[in-house]
Design a protein around this motif. Structure first.
Motif, PDB file in Angstrom:
ATOM      1  N   ARG A 167       0.965  -1.294  -0.020  1.00  0.00           N
ATOM      2  CA  ARG A 167       0.182  -0.086  -0.080  1.00  0.00           C
ATOM      3  C   ARG A 167       1.017   1.214  -0.003  1.00  0.00           C
ATOM      4  NH1 ARG A 167      -5.585  -1.021   2.604  1.00  0.00           N
ATOM      5  NH2 ARG A 167      -5.587  -3.482   2.497  1.00  0.00           N
ATOM      6  N   ALA A 168       2.026   1.158   0.688  1.00  0.00           N
ATOM      7  CA  ALA A 168       2.837   2.315   0.710  1.00  0.00           C
ATOM      8  C   ALA A 168       3.590   2.665  -0.769  1.00  0.00           C
ATOM      9  CB  ALA A 168       4.160   1.787   1.451  1.00  0.00           C
ATOM     10  N   ASN A 169       3.391   1.865  -1.876  1.00  0.00           N
ATOM     11  CA  ASN A 169       3.467   2.070  -3.236  1.00  0.00           C
ATOM     12  C   ASN A 169       2.600   2.651  -4.009  1.00  0.00           C
ATOM     13  OD1 ASN A 169       4.900  -0.882  -2.565  1.00  0.00           O
ATOM     14  ND2 ASN A 169       6.501   0.883  -3.095  1.00  0.00           N
ATOM     15  N   PHE A 170       1.302   3.137  -3.439  1.00  0.00           N
ATOM     16  CA  PHE A 170       0.134   3.473  -4.068  1.00  0.00           C
ATOM     17  C   PHE A 170      -0.082   5.040  -3.408  1.00  0.00           C
ATOM     18  CE2 PHE A 170      -4.615   4.237  -3.980  1.00  0.00           C
ATOM     19  CZ  PHE A 170      -4.741   4.134  -5.469  1.00  0.00           C
ATOM     20  N   SER A 171      -0.541   5.799  -4.552  1.00  0.00           N
ATOM     21  CA  SER A 171      -0.954   7.048  -4.290  1.00  0.00           C
ATOM     22  C   SER A 171      -2.139   7.491  -5.227  1.00  0.00           C
ATOM     23  CB  SER A 171       0.263   8.008  -4.251  1.00  0.00           C
ATOM     24  OG  SER A 171      -0.274   9.491  -4.477  1.00  0.00           O
ATOM     25  N   ARG A 172      -3.202   7.820  -4.759  1.00  0.00           N
ATOM     26  CA  ARG A 172      -4.474   7.944  -5.798  1.00  0.00           C
ATOM     27  C   ARG A 172      -3.881   9.353  -6.506  1.00  0.00           C
ATOM     28  NH1 ARG A 172      -9.645  10.377  -3.150  1.00  0.00           N
ATOM     29  NH2 ARG A 172      -8.138  12.006  -2.813  1.00  0.00           N
ATOM     30  N   ASP A 173      -3.264  10.359  -6.046  1.00  0.00           N
ATOM     31  CA  ASP A 173      -3.126  11.596  -6.768  1.00  0.00           C
ATOM     32  C   ASP A 173      -1.974  11.330  -8.025  1.00  0.00           C
ATOM     33  OD1 ASP A 173      -4.832  13.041  -5.254  1.00  0.00           O
ATOM     34  OD2 ASP A 173      -3.463  13.652  -3.863  1.00  0.00           O
ATOM     35  N   VAL A 174      -0.895  10.575  -7.677  1.00  0.00           N
ATOM     36  CA  VAL A 174       0.028  10.237  -8.429  1.00  0.00           C
ATOM     37  C   VAL A 174      -0.543   9.218  -9.610  1.00  0.00           C
ATOM     38  CG1 VAL A 174       2.151   8.701  -8.825  1.00  0.00           C
ATOM     39  CG2 VAL A 174       1.999  10.007  -6.879  1.00  0.00           C
ATOM     40  N   VAL A 175      -1.390   8.394  -9.394  1.00  0.00           N
ATOM     41  CA  VAL A 175      -1.932   7.649 -10.598  1.00  0.00           C
ATOM     42  C   VAL A 175      -2.715   8.370 -11.243  1.00  0.00           C
ATOM     43  CG1 VAL A 175      -3.734   5.581 -10.905  1.00  0.00           C
ATOM     44  CG2 VAL A 175      -1.917   5.263  -9.055  1.00  0.00           C
ATOM     45  N   ARG A 176      -3.391   9.211 -10.876  1.00  0.00           N
ATOM     46  CA  ARG A 176      -4.330  10.214 -11.528  1.00  0.00           C
ATOM     47  C   ARG A 176      -3.596  10.929 -12.593  1.00  0.00           C
ATOM     48  NH1 ARG A 176      -7.898  13.568  -8.014  1.00  0.00           N
ATOM     49  NH2 ARG A 176      -5.937  14.526  -7.340  1.00  0.00           N
ATOM     50  N   GLU A 177      -2.453  11.280 -12.103  1.00  0.00           N
ATOM     51  CA  GLU A 177      -1.486  12.237 -13.183  1.00  0.00           C
ATOM     52  C   GLU A 177      -0.878  11.266 -13.918  1.00  0.00           C
ATOM     53  OE1 GLU A 177      -1.006  15.601 -13.106  1.00  0.00           O
ATOM     54  OE2 GLU A 177      -2.897  15.470 -11.845  1.00  0.00           O
TER      55      GLU A 177
END
Length: 253
Positions: A167-177
Motif C-alpha cells: 500500500r505504501a507504493n500507491f498514491s491516488r493523486d500520483v496515479v491520476r496524474e
C-alpha cells in the motif's frame, strides 16, 4: 473487473499509412493547430505526423490531443523547449532510476507492439508524493518510446508486475496524474495492459484508480495473476521478463 480479451486487444487494426493519406491529413492538422494556438511556433512536421499516427490519422482528434500535450509539457517541463528531446534534470533522473516504468528494448507483443514494463513496488515516495515527479517520468518515457516511427504506428502494450508491491507504493493523486499523461496527452496507440502478480489489495485499489480511467482504457486491462500460460498468449517468451518465466533480461535503469 476486466478479464481476458483477445491477444490483439480491443484496438482496431492500424490504418495503412500512405503518402496520399498524409498529404490529406497533415495540412488539416497544421491549420487546426495554427488556429488553436496562433502565437505559437509551428510544430515540426515529425511532431504533427506523430500525433496523426496516434490518433488514427484523424486531424480533429490529433489537434485536440496536441493541445493537451502542449499544455501538459509546458506545465511539467517549464524550462524546456516546446518540442524536441527532453533533457532529464537531477530530480527526473532520480525518479527514472527507480525503474517503476521502463521501456524494454526489442521486446514486442504478438501484434508487434513495443512493451513497457511497470513495477509498482519500485515507486518510492520517500522523496515526496508530489504527483508531478512521477508524471514527468512517465511523460519522459512515453516521449522516448514514441521517437520510434513503428511504435507510433503499431502502439504499445503495458506489462505490470505487482510482485512485492504494498500500500505504501500507491498514491491516488500520483496515479491520476500518470493516467492523464497516458490517456489524454500522449499520442499513444494502447494495446493491452497486462496485470501480473496483483497484490492482495488490488481489488480495493482498482476501484479507486478506475474512477480516473476512461472506458477505452478499462477495456484494455487483462488480469492474469500468476497464469503464465495466458500471459504467453500475449507475449512470446523472448519478450517476457525472466521474473515472469520468460527469457527477457530486463536492464536496470
Amino acid at each position: 473487473m476486466p478479464g481476458a480479451s483477445a491477444a490483439q486487444g480491443d484496438q482496431e487494426p492500424a490504418q495503412e499509412e500512405t503518402a496520399e493519406l498524409m498529404a490529406d491529413a497533415l495540412p488539416k492538422l497544421r491549420e487546426a493547430v495554427k488556429e488553436a494556438h496562433p502565437t505559437d511556433e509551428e510544430p515540426p512536421e515529425e511532431v504533427l505526423c506523430k500525433f496523426l499516427r496516434g490518433c488514427k490519422y484523424n486531424p480533429e482528434k490529433a489537434a485536440k490531443r496536441y493541445g493537451v500535450y502542449r499544455e501538459t509539457r509546458a506545465k511539467l517541463f517549464p524550462d524546456q523547449p516546446a518540442h524536441g528531446k527532453l533533457t532529464p534534470d537531477e530530480d527526473l533522473q532520480t525518479v527514472l532510476k527507480m525503474g517503476f516504468i521502463r521501456i524494454l528494448p526489442g521486446a514486442k507483443d504478438r501484434c508487434g507492439r513495443q512493451c513497457i514494463y511497470m513495477m509498482p513496488s519500485r515507486m518510492d515516495f520517500s522523496g515526496g508524493k508530489t504527483p508531478a515527479r512521477f508524471a514527468r517520468c512517465v511523460f519522459y518515457q512515453m516521449e522516448t518510446v514514441l521517437e520510434d516511427v513503428e511504435t507510433q504506428r503499431n502502439g504499445i502494450t503495458m506489462l505490470s508486475n505487482g510482485m512485492g508491491a504494498g500500500r505504501a507504493n500507491f498514491s491516488r493523486d500520483v496515479v491520476r496524474e500518470i493516467l492523464h499523461v497516458i490517456q489524454d496527452c500522449m499520442p499513444l496507440r494502447l494495446g493491452n495492459i497486462l496485470m501480473n502478480n496483483e497484490p492482495f489489495f488490488f481489488k480495493i485499489v482498482f476501484k479507486v484508480i478506475s474512477l480516473f480511467m476512461k472506458d477505452k482504457m478499462r477495456r484494455r486491462i487483462v488480469i492474469l495473476g500468476t497464469d503464465r500460460e495466458r500471459l504467453a498468449e500475449y507475449l512470446p517468451k523472448e519478450s517476457t521478463p525472466v521474473e515472469l518465466d520468460g527469457t527477457y533480461e530486463v536492464p536496470e535503469p
